[in-house]
Design an enzyme around this catalytic site. Structure first.
Site, PDB file in Angstrom:
ATOM      1  CG  ASP A 118      14.988 -14.980 -42.442  1.00 46.24           C
ATOM      2  OD1 ASP A 118      15.492 -14.488 -43.471  1.00 46.24           O
ATOM      3  OD2 ASP A 118      13.985 -14.491 -41.875  1.00 46.24           O
ATOM      4  CG  HIS A 119      17.310 -11.561 -41.326  1.00 46.67           C
ATOM      5  ND1 HIS A 119      17.763 -10.452 -42.005  1.00 46.67           N
ATOM      6  CD2 HIS A 119      15.994 -11.652 -41.602  1.00 46.67           C
ATOM      7  CE1 HIS A 119      16.759  -9.896 -42.661  1.00 46.67           C
ATOM      8  NE2 HIS A 119      15.675 -10.608 -42.448  1.00 46.67           N
ATOM      9  CD  GLU A 139      18.557  -7.067 -46.527  1.00 47.37           C
ATOM     10  OE1 GLU A 139      18.135  -8.122 -45.990  1.00 47.37           O
ATOM     11  OE2 GLU A 139      18.270  -5.926 -46.105  1.00 47.37           O
ATOM     12  N   GLY A 149       8.139  -6.353 -40.109  1.00 49.81           N
ATOM     13  CA  GLY A 149       7.170  -6.094 -39.039  1.00 49.81           C
ATOM     14  C   GLY A 149       5.956  -5.335 -39.557  1.00 49.81           C
ATOM     15  CB  SER A 195       4.013  -9.149 -42.763  1.00 45.89           C
ATOM     16  OG  SER A 195       4.276 -10.520 -42.567  1.00 45.89           O
ATOM     17  CG  ASN A 239      11.962 -13.748 -46.537  1.00 43.45           C
ATOM     18  OD1 ASN A 239      12.003 -14.438 -47.548  1.00 43.45           O
ATOM     19  ND2 ASN A 239      13.000 -13.571 -45.750  1.00 43.45           N
ATOM     20  CB  THR A 292       4.563  -9.550 -39.000  1.00 38.13           C
ATOM     21  OG1 THR A 292       5.930  -9.247 -38.726  1.00 38.13           O
ATOM     22  CG2 THR A 292       3.666  -8.795 -38.032  1.00 38.13           C
TER      23      THR A 292
HETATM   24 ZN   LIG Z   1      13.942 -10.236 -43.359  1.00 34.90          ZN
END
Ligand SMILES: [Zn+2]
Length: 281
Positions: free
Chosen positions: A79-80, A131, A176, A207, A226, A229
């Protein structure tokens, strides 16, 4: 059964459901995610951040072994991947997919650096997520929630020029905790889906976005959501109750956290219709 993320997402696209991509932090959460997938007979994408473990090759190898022992299809996605080194480390460690996150750079730089990774990953049979537009932070939602959203025509062009397997889009979600109420630009999502043809789409910042928004996003053409959090917060809430008992059973600490984490994940697996969708070779 270890599979690529493209295989999971192309099936989800064709059959019209979404797949959860929980972020894991430890062996406990990896086992929890696989158990949820097995209990609900669901394909699963495990998202791993490069910074989450001091020995990423070991951590990924452990996830690979558990995935290979499992009857359900599981993909392991870095991820990322913010830097070239992170992405190469993910590939070298055994991820079956990598995310090239260059969304903070200019379009041209994002395009060029994503293409570079696609060339390497494709040669190794590894899927690539990129992305376009930028999914920001919930703490800065007033600004991040409305800026750098994905432009549909640019997304289509980016997919064609890079050859990515799937694309993360910015349509009003944020990472977040949200400061304020999330507002999702469904009109934009519809235009992106229309412009991008069969390419599966990813939603970061699941989230706190809310069941109604997420279920609608999946119905509207998102294949991967995804989640980080909210799963951890659900685990924490179980622990808050657990610690209210001054004589708590110390051996039940991790199982208590995992119960909250797993129940929350299972909720989303059912919400997105990925339960019962596992396949065998
Ligand atoms: Zn992300």
């Amino acid at each position: 059964m270890l599979v690529t993320m493209a295989e999971i997402m192309n099936r989800a696209r064709a059959e019209g459901y979404g797949v959860t991509a929980p972020n894991v932090q430890s062996e406990d959460t990896v086992r929890a995610v696989i158990k949820v997938a097995e209990d609900l007979n669901a394909p699963m994408i495990i998202d791993v951040n490069a910074f989450i473990h001091p020995d990423l090759p070991w951590f990924i190898q452990m996830i690979r072994e558990l995935s290979e022992l499992s009857p359900v299809p599981i993909a392991i996605n870095l991820d990322h991947g913010k830097t070239y080194e992170d992405v190469i480390l993910g590939i070298r460690s055994g991820c079956t997919s990598v995310m090239v996150d260059r969304s903070s750079l200019s379009y041209e730089e994002n395009l060029e650096q994503t293409k570079e990774i696609v060339k390497i990953a494709k040669a190794l049979g590894i899927s690539v997520e990129a992305e376009l537009g930028h999914v920001g932070m919930g703490a800065n939602y007033e600004v991040d929630g409305v800026s750098n959203l994905t432009e549909p025509d640019q997304a289509a062009k980016f997919i064609q020029e890079t050859g990515v397997d799937c694309l993360a889009v910015a349509i009003g979600t944020a990472h977040g905790r949200y400061k304020g109420t999330p507002h999702i630009d469904f009109e934009r999502l519809a235009q992106i889906v229309e412009a991008c043809g069969d390419t599966p789409l990813v939603l970061h910042g699941g989230s706190g976005t809310g069941d109604e928004n997420l279920a609608r996003a999946v119905r509207s053409g998102i294949q991967k959501v995804n989640l980080a959090t909210e799963l951890v917060v659900a685990g924490k809430e179980e622990l808050v109750e657990f610690f209210k008992d001054p004589n708590f059973d110390k051996w039940k600490l991790m199982p208590t956290f995992i119960k909250g984490y797993s129940d929350r994940l299972a909720h989303y697996v059912k919400l997105f219709g990925q339960d019962g969708k596992a396949w065998t070779r």
